[in-house]
Design a protein around this motif. Structure first.
Motif, PDB file in Angstrom:
ATOM      1  N   UNK A 108       0.812  -1.218   0.000  1.00 39.60           N
ATOM      2  CA  UNK A 108       0.000   0.000   0.000  1.00 39.60           C
ATOM      3  C   UNK A 108       0.846   1.270   0.000  1.00 39.60           C
ATOM      4  N   UNK A 109       2.159   1.143   0.151  1.00 40.31           N
ATOM      5  CA  UNK A 109       3.031   2.309   0.018  1.00 40.31           C
ATOM      6  C   UNK A 109       3.386   2.502  -1.445  1.00 40.31           C
ATOM      7  N   UNK A 110       3.431   3.740  -1.898  1.00 36.84           N
ATOM      8  CA  UNK A 110       3.702   4.043  -3.297  1.00 36.84           C
ATOM      9  C   UNK A 110       5.002   4.814  -3.449  1.00 36.84           C
ATOM     10  N   UNK A 111       5.621   4.690  -4.617  1.00 33.02           N
ATOM     11  CA  UNK A 111       6.748   5.518  -5.015  1.00 33.02           C
ATOM     12  C   UNK A 111       7.818   5.667  -3.963  1.00 33.02           C
ATOM     13  N   UNK A 112       8.111   6.930  -3.622  1.00 31.68           N
ATOM     14  CA  UNK A 112       9.175   7.237  -2.672  1.00 31.68           C
ATOM     15  C   UNK A 112       8.888   6.710  -1.267  1.00 31.68           C
ATOM     16  N   UNK A 113       7.613   6.484  -0.950  1.00 35.31           N
ATOM     17  CA  UNK A 113       7.276   5.933   0.367  1.00 35.31           C
ATOM     18  C   UNK A 113       7.930   4.567   0.575  1.00 35.31           C
ATOM     19  N   UNK A 114       8.116   3.817  -0.521  1.00 39.25           N
ATOM     20  CA  UNK A 114       8.721   2.488  -0.426  1.00 39.25           C
ATOM     21  C   UNK A 114      10.211   2.560  -0.101  1.00 39.25           C
ATOM     22  N   UNK A 115      10.825   3.734  -0.305  1.00 36.85           N
ATOM     23  CA  UNK A 115      12.243   3.901   0.000  1.00 36.85           C
ATOM     24  C   UNK A 115      12.472   4.117   1.494  1.00 36.85           C
ATOM     25  N   UNK A 116      11.465   4.659   2.176  1.00 36.01           N
ATOM     26  CA  UNK A 116      11.565   4.853   3.620  1.00 36.01           C
ATOM     27  C   UNK A 116      11.380   3.506   4.309  1.00 36.01           C
TER      28      UNK A 116
END
Length: 146
Positions: A108-116
């Protein structure tokens, strides 16, 4: 290897080498595909990713044993790897932290959120950490460094 408490569950296991045929490259020959199943209060998901080298994977069980042995006293440094997909840490209050990012992040995390990093804290016991270490060693045995 299973790390779990009443709210969270993380199961990690080595599945295979990323490349089945040895090429003579110390990195390509030793990437392990790790399968993970994660359950948190926010939801459940699974991942499969070549995120650990064989030598890195062999650091996990000694780390778990050391954390279990130092549960009430001492400290243990966090355990990080070349690929920042999975890493481990601990708190001084008996929790083990599993850091998940990129391919191991929840869907459910997208884009840059997946890097955190998503940090899952699991209440651990020394016995539970020893058991997880033993299980990890058994699962890792078929995958020696090549």
């Amino acid at each position: 290897m299973l790390l779990a408490d009443h709210e969270h569950r993380i199961e990690l296991r080595p599945l295979r080498y990323q490349f089945p045929v040895v090429s003579g490259d110390q990195y390509d020959d030793n990437w392990l595909v790790i399968g993970g199943e994660v359950t948190t209060l926010e939801g459940s998901w699974s991942f499969t990713d070549p995120c650990l080298l064989t030598d890195e994977a062999r650091q996990i069980s000694p780390w778990l044993r050391a954390v279990g042995g130092a549960m009430l006293t001492g400290t243990q440094p966090d355990l990080h790897f070349l690929e920042p997909v999975v890493s481990f840490g601990r708190t001084g209050s008996g929790f083990v932290r599993v850091h998940l990012s990129q391919e191991a992040a929840p869907p459910w995390l997208d884009g840059d959120e997946r890097l955190d990093e998503l940090v899952v804290e699991i209440k651990a016991t020394a016995a539970g950490l020893r058991q997880a270490a033993e299980e990890w060693d058994r699962c890792l045995a078929p995958f020696p460094p090549r």
